[in-house]
Design an enzyme around this catalytic site. Structure first.
Site, mmCIF file in Angstrom:
data_model
loop_
_atom_site.group_PDB
_atom_site.id
_atom_site.type_symbol
_atom_site.label_atom_id
_atom_site.label_comp_id
_atom_site.label_asym_id
_atom_site.label_seq_id
_atom_site.Cartn_x
_atom_site.Cartn_y
_atom_site.Cartn_z
ATOM 1 N N GLU A 54 25.725 77.527 55.270
ATOM 2 C CA GLU A 54 25.077 78.587 55.147
ATOM 3 C C GLU A 54 24.330 78.814 53.791
ATOM 4 O OE1 GLU A 54 23.905 81.612 53.024
ATOM 5 O OE2 GLU A 54 26.022 82.471 54.487
ATOM 6 N N CYS A 73 23.624 85.860 49.692
ATOM 7 C CA CYS A 73 22.226 84.621 49.381
ATOM 8 C C CYS A 73 21.360 85.214 50.152
ATOM 9 C CB CYS A 73 22.846 83.678 49.606
ATOM 10 S SG CYS A 73 23.872 84.573 51.508
ATOM 11 N N LYS A 129 39.431 76.992 52.911
ATOM 12 C CA LYS A 129 39.974 77.102 51.771
ATOM 13 C C LYS A 129 39.115 77.582 50.774
ATOM 14 C CE LYS A 129 38.723 74.863 47.980
ATOM 15 N NZ LYS A 129 37.636 75.683 46.719
ATOM 16 N N GLU A 171 17.734 80.233 43.138
ATOM 17 C CA GLU A 171 18.360 81.958 42.766
ATOM 18 C C GLU A 171 19.393 81.590 41.683
ATOM 19 O OE1 GLU A 171 21.124 82.635 46.911
ATOM 20 O OE2 GLU A 171 21.381 80.882 45.898
#
Length: 492
Positions: A252, A286, A177, A385
């Protein structure tokens, strides 16, 4: 471009007939209507993957046989390199040279895991020495089962490859997905699977939103493993869903990675790696080294040089030659970045460079590379972040101060350190609490090396042999070899 889902080796329309607008972030134009799968489509895909695993040949193929399919897929991807890269640019916005590099990495990923699949044949089991001579024991590795994989929008095809290639190499079957923001190249994997005659049900691709397709996938009782890359908030939901059936879960997640630069570093080299560490892929990485810690004696010089070089970055459509910074992936993500920069201003930070829409680019989700200084350690932009081309720069006094500041984070995906003193750099690298640490560089990523984080940056590792282990179960088989009765209950 595909307008159907790939389920059980066939192209099918979504059960409810829905579509997703695919937007070019450089122009804000809708360039395609992708299929919007829902829970019924996910159910069909999972059942196809379940049947392919339980009753199909794929898990029983030798590693060499599976490797043949993986190498064929790599060859097809290489043949379509230019097409796939341009599709990635239109979908994600990244500059074409970056997209081409991504596709090359995808090819390498499939070929690498083909090699590891072949190694499974050469090392099918391990004999375990036992203290009891009447017994023998061996350990075998088996494919884990049906994998539900959810991938992000920042590296659409590459992040899919990081999961598809090792899972298929191990003998698993999968439902993929991809992000609803960037579904195009993931669907092309279905075309490639069809072209290489991958057995039906081994790889299924369902595009759709998180609530409509992602959540049903994570909650499906016939899925054995969940592999997710994305935000911490969504990762929590994936982990909670997996807990209901005690699924194997690998995550992750995000990062707020530090880059420690000591005073003996070459300033030009430091600035180059700072820029590569935060402006590559529009900072939508990331592992981006978005917290830069510079030793006080060279702090002003580094900030000045960084702003000078940031001003030279060419911003524009990723298809235009010379573009080094493309648009942000979506309106929603663009607004989050702009809001974070404004919040930094309110909190007292200085915008040393950037922070605005570039002149002359009135359409598209463009933002200048942004350098923030005068930031407090408890500020939002220092701790959270941003996932954009925004770098925070702070001075530090000495090695202990740098390590303390670097490790003061709920994240632990990556970190970097720069110094001409190799022993100091290695010492600091060992002290940094992160799954990936770069010395005298930032961001180089190799298929052969493990990838994953500490703390809230995730669970498990991708890439390398660790990535293959993600999709294998370990089974102990122990045999009693003596002719003597065991004699515990029945006495001879």
């Amino acid at each position: 471009m595909q307008d159907r889902l790939y389920i059980d080796g066939e192209w099918v329309r979504p059960e409810k007939g829905g579509t997703l607008d695919v937007v070019d972030p450089a122009t804000e134009a809708v360039i395609h209507k992708a299929p919007a799968g829902t829970s019924g489509d996910i159910d069909k895909a999972v059942k196809a993957a379940r049947y392919a695993f339980d009753s199909g040949p794929w898990p029983h193929f030798t590693g060499t046989e599976r490797a043949g399919y993986l190498r064929a897929m790599a060859e097809k991807i290489a043949e379509k390199r230019e097409f796939l890269a341009r599709l990635e640019v239109a979908d994600n916005g990244k500059p074409l040279p970056e997209a081409l590099w991504d596709i090359d990495d995808v090819v390498n990923c499939f070929n690498y895991y083909a090699g590891l699949a072949e190694e499974l044949d050469r090392n099918p089991e391990e004999t375990i020495p036992l203290s009891e001579p009447r017994f023998s024991s061996r350990v075998v590795r088996e494919p884990l089962g049906v994998v539900g994989a959810i991938t992000p929008w920042n590296y659409p095809l590459l992040m899919a490859a990081w999961k598809v290639a090792p899972a298929l190499a191990a003998g698993c079957t999968m439902v993929l997905k991809p992000s609803e923001l960037t579904p195009l190249t993931a669907l092309e994997l279905g075309v490639i699977a069809e072209e290489v005659d991958l057995p039906a049900g081994v790889l299924n691709i369902v595009t759709g939103t998180g609530p409509q397709a992602g959540e049903p996938l994570t909650e499906h009782p016939l899925v054995d493993k969940l592999a997710f890359t994305g935000s911490v908030s969504t990762g929590r939901k994936v982990m909670m869903a997996g807990a209901q059936d005690i699924k194997n879960v690998s995550l992750e997640l995000g990062g707020k990675s530090p880059f420690v630069i000591f005073a003996d570093s070459d300033i030009d080299k430091a600035v180059e790696w700072i820029m590569f560490g935060i402006f590559w892929n529009q900072g939508q990485v990331c592992s981006a080294t978005s917290r830069v810690l510079v030793q006080a004696s060279i702090y002003d010089a580094v900030v000045s040089r960084l702003c000078e070089e940031a001003a030279k970055i060419r911003i524009g459509n990723g298809m235009d030659e010379g573009t080094l910074l493309g648009p942000i992936v979506s309106r929603g993500q663009y607004d989050k970045i702009v809001s974070a920069i404004e919040r930094a201003r309110i909190d007292g930070a200085t915008v040393a460079f950037g922070g605005r829409r570039p002149a002359g680019l009135d359409r598209g989700y463009f933002i200048e590379p942004t350098v923030l200084t005068d930031i407090s350690e408890d500020s939002y932009v220092w701790k959270e972040e941003i996932f954009g081309p925004v770098v925070c720069v702070k001075p530090f006094k000495d090695e202990d101060d740098a390590i303390r500041m670097a490790n003061d984070s709920r994240f632990g995906l990556a970190a970097a350190v720069m110094s001409k003193d190799v022993m100091r750099a290695e010492r600091v690298a060992e002290a940094l609490r992160a799954g990936i640490v770069w010395v005298n560089c930032s961001q180089p990523t190799f298929t052969e090396a493990p990838w994953g984080g500490y703390k809230q940056s995730g669970i498990g590792r991708e890439l390398g042999r660790w990535g293959l282990a993600n999709y294998l179960e370990t089974k102990q088989i122990t045999r009693y070899n003596s002719d003597e009765p065991w004699g515990w209950y029945i006495k001879g």
